[in-house]
Design an enzyme around this catalytic site. Sequence first.
Site, mmCIF file in Angstrom:
data_model
loop_
_atom_site.group_PDB
_atom_site.id
_atom_site.type_symbol
_atom_site.label_atom_id
_atom_site.label_comp_id
_atom_site.label_asym_id
_atom_site.label_seq_id
_atom_site.Cartn_x
_atom_site.Cartn_y
_atom_site.Cartn_z
ATOM 1 N N GLY A 220 0.839 -1.207 0.000
ATOM 2 C CA GLY A 220 0.000 0.000 0.000
ATOM 3 C C GLY A 220 0.859 1.236 0.000
ATOM 4 O O GLY A 220 2.069 1.161 -0.227
ATOM 5 N N ASN A 221 0.254 2.392 0.219
ATOM 6 C CA ASN A 221 1.047 3.623 0.315
ATOM 7 C C ASN A 221 0.380 4.569 1.301
ATOM 8 O O ASN A 221 -0.659 4.255 1.883
ATOM 9 C CB ASN A 221 1.242 4.254 -1.061
ATOM 10 C CG ASN A 221 -0.076 4.673 -1.680
ATOM 11 O OD1 ASN A 221 -0.768 5.542 -1.173
ATOM 12 N ND2 ASN A 221 -0.447 4.011 -2.782
ATOM 13 N N ARG A 222 0.963 5.751 1.484
ATOM 14 C CA ARG A 222 0.557 6.620 2.577
ATOM 15 C C ARG A 222 -0.581 7.575 2.239
ATOM 16 O O ARG A 222 -0.925 8.437 3.048
ATOM 17 C CB ARG A 222 1.772 7.418 3.063
ATOM 18 C CG ARG A 222 2.797 6.522 3.714
ATOM 19 C CD ARG A 222 4.024 7.280 4.106
ATOM 20 N NE ARG A 222 3.710 8.430 4.938
ATOM 21 C CZ ARG A 222 4.615 9.286 5.386
ATOM 22 N NH1 ARG A 222 5.879 9.108 5.068
ATOM 23 N NH2 ARG A 222 4.261 10.306 6.125
#
Length: 415
Positions: A220-222
């Site tokens: 995933g990412n932020r």
Amino acid sequence: MSVTANSPLAGQRILLCVGGGIAAYKALELVRRLRDAGADVQVAMTAGAQQFVTPLSFQALSGYPARTTLWDSAAEQAMGHLELARWADRVIVAPATADLLARLAHGLADDLVTTLCLATEAPLAVAPAMNHRMWKHPATVANVELLRSRGVQVIGPDDGPLAEGESGPGRLAEPEAIVAALAGATAPAAGAGPGLLQGLKVVVTAGPTYEDLDPVRYLGNRSSGKMGFAVATSAARAGAEVVLVAGPVQLDTPPGVQRVNVRSAAQMRDAVNAALPADVYIGAAAVADYTPRAFSPNKIKKTGTGETLALDLVRTPDILAEVASREDAGLKLVVGFAAETNNVADYARQKLEAKRLDLIVANRVGVPGTGFESDDNAMTAYWPGGERDFPPAPKLRLADGLVELVAERLRADAR
Ligand code: PMT
């Protein structure tokens, strides 16, 4: 009574629907606070609400007789319930009990309050209040999610001591907080005027995508979704029909916005394609560039000797580039975002050209206080032959500026 002339609620006609819970007494204070903000307030009560507070108390505070039933011929003669549903600029249900949320989610119209909520075209907000176990029950969770997905604003509940001596999430949000939340959703866009995107359909993507490795782990990412949700809010306030394709984020659906929840890049691509044709596409989502070649149905185990693990990843579809190259999607303007840590302007202009976009919005990430997760951002928009700086500001304010620029570029006949 001090009227806050500057409140976005000043002059708004608000229908307060009171549900049957012990927190109904707080709805009296809510009427007072709404009137202090300059709103005109009428009250409708469920049968349960009348067990806790009298209609006369609401009449004294609102200046209107409180409505209690569909079957009151005198009240109907003064203002029919459909007229009352039309009168409202905003409808707020407080307290919204588990039962009332379920009836609203499923479109029942078996009493005055549910009939009004079904008949009105005004944006609906609910302020839930109930026992914490009822709030956490999967049935209530599903009902609230359904309401959110239809653009209903959910305010609270607060976490804390409950009437029955227990503690947990389920307390009605404080009247002051409800008024602030309603005012926030009603505030006119600072830069984007109402009507600027009237009659247009806008598809916005927001948040991260999660690419599942196995039943336990994902890549995933932020991205928090805040920027994309702000853009959707602003576009809806500017009069557009907005479809918001949202990755996995914990944000309320902006009022009047149709939300489609997705998890992976592949799902986001399908949802975007299903939402097209549209007039404008704005890709604010941080879509994963790579996804595992294969999903492992079992949890990937540590091997006895291995100190490292190599993941076999493949490229995801570039949704933005695909959308921009479609001739059949009716799009007049395609807008991308670029999240860069360095050479922001160069990389953004390269993406503008490579993906055949009409506009790209570049923001620097990796700097505290802007970009991913934060409430504020700073960005520069580039289009063939021009650019515009948006100095640091809350994301909603920047979204207003972007919507204004989108309207300008549409007038310039970008596509
Ligand atoms: O969600 P927040 O916490 O508010 O943070 C979002 C943000 C503030 C950083 C936001 O403004 C932003 O920059 N979002 C896009 C981030 C991004 O993924 O940038 P990118 O440079 O990797 O992608 C460029 C563009 O291509 C984006 O419009 C992206 O949606 C699109 N893309 C990328 C990959 C892919 N497979 N498909 C795509 O459509």
